[in-house]
Design an enzyme around this catalytic site. Sequence first.
Site, PDB file in Angstrom:
ATOM      1  N   HIS A  53       2.943   6.044   4.437  1.00 40.75           N
ATOM      2  CA  HIS A  53       2.813   6.199   5.894  1.00 40.75           C
ATOM      3  C   HIS A  53       1.489   6.870   6.206  1.00 40.75           C
ATOM      4  O   HIS A  53       0.785   7.308   5.301  1.00 40.75           O
ATOM      5  CB  HIS A  53       4.011   6.940   6.493  1.00 40.75           C
ATOM      6  CG  HIS A  53       4.154   8.380   6.087  1.00 40.75           C
ATOM      7  ND1 HIS A  53       4.424   8.770   4.786  1.00 40.75           N
ATOM      8  CD2 HIS A  53       4.070   9.530   6.807  1.00 40.75           C
ATOM      9  CE1 HIS A  53       4.517  10.097   4.738  1.00 40.75           C
ATOM     10  NE2 HIS A  53       4.297  10.589   5.948  1.00 40.75           N
ATOM     11  N   HIS A  55       0.399   9.656   7.706  1.00 42.83           N
ATOM     12  CA  HIS A  55       0.089  11.088   7.787  1.00 42.83           C
ATOM     13  C   HIS A  55      -1.022  11.490   6.812  1.00 42.83           C
ATOM     14  O   HIS A  55      -1.060  11.030   5.674  1.00 42.83           O
ATOM     15  CB  HIS A  55       1.350  11.933   7.553  1.00 42.83           C
ATOM     16  CG  HIS A  55       2.288  11.916   8.730  1.00 42.83           C
ATOM     17  ND1 HIS A  55       3.625  12.232   8.622  1.00 42.83           N
ATOM     18  CD2 HIS A  55       2.064  11.625  10.037  1.00 42.83           C
ATOM     19  CE1 HIS A  55       4.192  12.132   9.817  1.00 42.83           C
ATOM     20  NE2 HIS A  55       3.274  11.753  10.691  1.00 42.83           N
ATOM     21  N   ASP A  57      -1.580  14.108   5.083  1.00 44.20           N
ATOM     22  CA  ASP A  57      -1.233  14.708   3.786  1.00 44.20           C
ATOM     23  C   ASP A  57      -0.799  13.633   2.773  1.00 44.20           C
ATOM     24  O   ASP A  57      -0.477  13.965   1.622  1.00 44.20           O
ATOM     25  CB  ASP A  57      -0.174  15.812   3.937  1.00 44.20           C
ATOM     26  CG  ASP A  57       1.159  15.309   4.476  1.00 44.20           C
ATOM     27  OD1 ASP A  57       1.170  14.478   5.407  1.00 44.20           O
ATOM     28  OD2 ASP A  57       2.214  15.758   3.977  1.00 44.20           O
ATOM     29  N   HIS A  58      -0.825  12.365   3.208  1.00 47.64           N
ATOM     30  CA  HIS A  58      -0.495  11.251   2.304  1.00 47.64           C
ATOM     31  C   HIS A  58      -1.639  10.254   2.153  1.00 47.64           C
ATOM     32  O   HIS A  58      -1.619   9.421   1.260  1.00 47.64           O
ATOM     33  CB  HIS A  58       0.765  10.518   2.794  1.00 47.64           C
ATOM     34  CG  HIS A  58       1.977  11.412   2.822  1.00 47.64           C
ATOM     35  ND1 HIS A  58       2.997  11.313   1.911  1.00 47.64           N
ATOM     36  CD2 HIS A  58       2.295  12.466   3.623  1.00 47.64           C
ATOM     37  CE1 HIS A  58       3.903  12.262   2.150  1.00 47.64           C
ATOM     38  NE2 HIS A  58       3.495  12.964   3.192  1.00 47.64           N
ATOM     39  N   HIS A 111      10.737   8.594  10.152  1.00 46.72           N
ATOM     40  CA  HIS A 111       9.766   9.697  10.078  1.00 46.72           C
ATOM     41  C   HIS A 111       8.505   9.281  10.827  1.00 46.72           C
ATOM     42  O   HIS A 111       8.008  10.005  11.685  1.00 46.72           O
ATOM     43  CB  HIS A 111       9.480  10.013   8.612  1.00 46.72           C
ATOM     44  CG  HIS A 111       8.429  11.053   8.390  1.00 46.72           C
ATOM     45  ND1 HIS A 111       8.634  12.388   8.705  1.00 46.72           N
ATOM     46  CD2 HIS A 111       7.180  10.974   7.864  1.00 46.72           C
ATOM     47  CE1 HIS A 111       7.532  13.076   8.378  1.00 46.72           C
ATOM     48  NE2 HIS A 111       6.651  12.242   7.881  1.00 46.72           N
ATOM     49  N   ASP A 128       8.052  10.372   2.983  1.00 47.21           N
ATOM     50  CA  ASP A 128       8.738  11.447   3.715  1.00 47.21           C
ATOM     51  C   ASP A 128      10.003  10.948   4.408  1.00 47.21           C
ATOM     52  O   ASP A 128      10.388  11.456   5.461  1.00 47.21           O
ATOM     53  CB  ASP A 128       7.802  12.058   4.769  1.00 47.21           C
ATOM     54  CG  ASP A 128       6.694  12.885   4.137  1.00 47.21           C
ATOM     55  OD1 ASP A 128       6.690  13.069   2.911  1.00 47.21           O
ATOM     56  OD2 ASP A 128       5.812  13.341   4.897  1.00 47.21           O
TER      57      ASP A 128
HETATM   58 FE    FE Z   1       4.230  14.590   4.271  1.00 54.75          FE
HETATM   59 ZN    ZN Z   2       4.730  12.648   6.699  1.00 53.53          ZN
END
Ligand code: FE
Ligand code: ZN
Length: 256
Positions: A53, A55, A57-58, A111, A128
Site C-alpha cells: 500500500h 503509506h 513507511d512502506h 486500511h 497493514d
Molecule cells: Fe505501516
Molecule cells: Zn500503513
Amino acid sequence: MLHVTPICAFTDNYIWVIHDQYYAVVVDPGDALPVLNFLLQQNLKLIAILNTHHHKDHTGGNAVLLGKYSVPIYGPAGEFIPTLTHRLREGDRIYLEELSLSFSVLDIPGHTAGHIAYFGENFLFCGDTLFACGCGRLFEGTAEQMYSSLQKLAELPDATLVYCGHEYTLDNIYFAREVEPNNQILNDLETSVMKLREQKNSSLPSTIEREKLSNPFLRCNQSEVIHSASHYLNKELSDPVSVFSAIRHWKNNFLR
Ligand code: FE
Ligand code: ZN
C-alpha cells in the site's frame, strides 16, 4: 532454498526480504539504507520490490533502491505510488524468475482503499491489513471492507506463514485478552511472544491457523467476542461486521 528475513526499520516496521544465496526481493521498503546494508552484507542482488500500500513507511525507500538497482516495482493499481512500474489487482500473478517464485495478488481494502496482499509458496505478505492478533486501522476504508478483506485472508490454507508490516504482536495480545479473557491460547501466546521480544527476535511470521484461533478480529462470530463487543457498546450486537466495528473502535482507544 528460500529464506524470508526481516529488516527492522523506524520503530516497529518490518521490511521483508525473500532471498536465496544470490537474489532478493523486498516487500515494503519504507527505508532504503537498511535494505542496502543487508544486500551488501549478504552479497545479494535485488531483483524486485513489492509494495502492499502507499503509506510512506512502506514505500519511502523505493526511489533510492531504484537508483541503485534497475528493478520492477510492483504495487496496488488502485493507489498512487509514483515509482511503480507494475500496477496489480486481484487475480493478477507475478513471477520472479531468478527465485522461481510466483505470487498471486489479493485485493484487501480497509486500511487503505487499494491495499493488496501477495500470496505464494506458503507465504502471505499482508502489509497493514492483518497483524498477529490484530488488524490495521481503518484509514481509508469501511468496517465492511476490512471485515471482508480479513475473511478473505482467513480462507487461505492454515499453514500459510503470515508476514505483517509491523511488530505489534504483544500489544495486540494484551487487547485480545481483554476481548477474550477465556481464550487459553492467548495466555500461551503472550508467554512465547514475550520471550521472543526479550531476546530481540521477531514474533513473526504467524500462521493463518494461529490467527483464526487467537485474533479477535477473525473471531467476530465467537460468543465471547460478541459478548465483549456488546458490553463495550452497551448494546446487543449480533452480526459479525457490527462486532468487528465495535472492537476496532475499542482497540483505537485501548491503553493497557
Ligand atoms: Fe505501516
Ligand atoms: Zn500503513
